[in-house]
Write a protein that holds these residues in place. Structure first.
Motif, PDB file in Angstrom:
ATOM      1  N   ASN A 103       0.870  -1.494   0.147  1.00 46.81           N
ATOM      2  CA  ASN A 103      -0.026   0.081   0.088  1.00 46.81           C
ATOM      3  C   ASN A 103       0.860   1.109   0.152  1.00 46.81           C
ATOM      4  OD1 ASN A 103      -2.521  -1.293  -0.110  1.00 46.81           O
ATOM      5  ND2 ASN A 103      -2.398  -1.776   2.147  1.00 46.81           N
ATOM      6  N   GLU A 105       3.195   3.663  -2.747  1.00 44.80           N
ATOM      7  CA  GLU A 105       2.981   4.187  -4.207  1.00 44.80           C
ATOM      8  C   GLU A 105       3.925   3.264  -4.877  1.00 44.80           C
ATOM      9  OE1 GLU A 105       4.400   6.137  -1.925  1.00 44.80           O
ATOM     10  OE2 GLU A 105       6.206   6.962  -2.533  1.00 44.80           O
TER      11      GLU A 105
ATOM     12  N   TYR B  33      -6.967   4.486  -3.298  1.00 42.66           N
ATOM     13  CA  TYR B  33      -5.816   5.565  -3.056  1.00 42.66           C
ATOM     14  C   TYR B  33      -6.076   6.381  -4.379  1.00 42.66           C
ATOM     15  CZ  TYR B  33      -3.726   2.396   0.324  1.00 42.66           C
ATOM     16  OH  TYR B  33      -3.545   1.782   1.470  1.00 42.66           O
ATOM     17  N   ARG B  50      -0.417  11.912  -2.512  1.00 40.47           N
ATOM     18  CA  ARG B  50      -1.320  10.771  -2.649  1.00 40.47           C
ATOM     19  C   ARG B  50      -2.394  10.779  -1.407  1.00 40.47           C
ATOM     20  NH1 ARG B  50       0.927   5.073  -0.732  1.00 40.47           N
ATOM     21  NH2 ARG B  50      -0.497   5.107   0.976  1.00 40.47           N
ATOM     22  N   GLN B  51      -3.551  10.333  -1.526  1.00 44.52           N
ATOM     23  CA  GLN B  51      -4.333  10.593  -0.660  1.00 44.52           C
ATOM     24  C   GLN B  51      -5.155   9.064  -0.338  1.00 44.52           C
ATOM     25  OE1 GLN B  51      -6.249  13.715   0.655  1.00 44.52           O
ATOM     26  NE2 GLN B  51      -7.224  12.096   1.948  1.00 44.52           N
ATOM     27  N   GLU B  52      -5.249   8.717   0.854  1.00 39.87           N
ATOM     28  CA  GLU B  52      -6.123   7.428   1.114  1.00 39.87           C
ATOM     29  C   GLU B  52      -7.375   7.811   1.298  1.00 39.87           C
ATOM     30  OE1 GLU B  52      -1.867   6.964   2.943  1.00 39.87           O
ATOM     31  OE2 GLU B  52      -3.385   8.483   2.661  1.00 39.87           O
ATOM     32  N   TYR B  97      -7.698  -0.628  -3.590  1.00 35.53           N
ATOM     33  CA  TYR B  97      -6.849  -0.990  -2.125  1.00 35.53           C
ATOM     34  C   TYR B  97      -6.018  -2.157  -2.089  1.00 35.53           C
ATOM     35  CZ  TYR B  97      -6.085  -1.497   2.933  1.00 35.53           C
ATOM     36  OH  TYR B  97      -5.433  -1.450   4.083  1.00 35.53           O
TER      37      TYR B  97
END
Lengths: 117, 114
Positions: A103, A105, B33, B50-52, B97
């Protein structure tokens, strides 16, 4: 950050010949690598998912016999464009995800510009 | 299937000003994501932010911040104090995910004028 090396950066080949592109994760292990194709001024289109030790998974419309993918180790995946034709000319990019850091990048190679003449 | 849409093929901004790039996406998943990638002329893909999806707080990275609206499925990128080096193609990307596969939008070309 993690480094993904793609080789060669550019290649020119004659129609009918085959070209191999390498994608290496230099400082991490990647069970999965991805191959993308990018036409000029367009987005990245996923071609296939390369799985270490098993067959690649190809996206719809991508010829698996044309674009051979081998993922023989946790740090190397290769894409071979077989019997290349001018329409295969494009920019090919690989990416890899760190097996031990789920999880996070994906990291991209610098890309390969293929020109078929 | 998930889709990502960037409705602005090109944007321009004056140096030191602020610009916002738009991105919308479609998914039925609840966990995922979102990313913004920058592709300069060298064509090397560079992660910007990035953003969850499970985080309500908008991600920020120095001059870059996002406006994540989960209900509206919107994920815009704001670049503050724009610099000449910000000129590039910007791609919005979606990732489920449980996979590392990215789905990219069509990109926005950002020009920065002195």
């Amino acid at each position: 950050g993690a480094v993904v090396s793609q080789h060669p950066s550019w290649v020119i080949c004659k129609s009918g010949t085959s070209v191999k592109i390498e994608c290496r994760s230099l400082d991490f292990q990647a069970t999965t690598m991805f191959w993308y194709r990018q036409f000029p001024k367009q987005s990245l289109m996923l071609m296939a998912t390369s799985n270490e030790g098993s067959k690649a998974t190809y996206e719809q419309g991508v010829e698996k016999d044309k674009f051979l993918i081998n993922h023989a180790s946790l740090t190397l995946s290769t894409l071979t464009v077989t019997s290349a034709h001018p329409e295969d000319s494009s920019f090919y990019i690989c990416s890899a995800a760190n097996r031990d850091r789920r999880n996070t990048e994906a990291f991209f190679g610098q890309g390969t510009r293929l020109t078929v003449v | 299937a998930q889709t990502v849409t960037q409705s602005q093929p090109e944007m321009s901004v004056q140096e030191a000003e602020t610009v916002t790039l738009s991105c919308t996406y479609d998914t039925s998943e609840s966990d995922y994501y979102l990313f913004w990638y920058k592709q300069p002329p060298s064509r090397q893909m560079i992660l910007v932010i990035r953003q969850e999806a499970y985080k309500q707080q908008n991600a920020t990275e120095n001059r870059f911040s996002v406006n994540f609206q989960k209900a509206a499925k919107s994920f815009s990128l704001k670049i503050s104090d724009s610099q000449l080096g910000d000129a590039a193609m910007y791609f919005c990307a979606y990732r489920s995910y449980n996979t590392d596969k990215l789905i990219f939008g069509t990109g926005t070309r950002l020009q920065v004028f002195p």
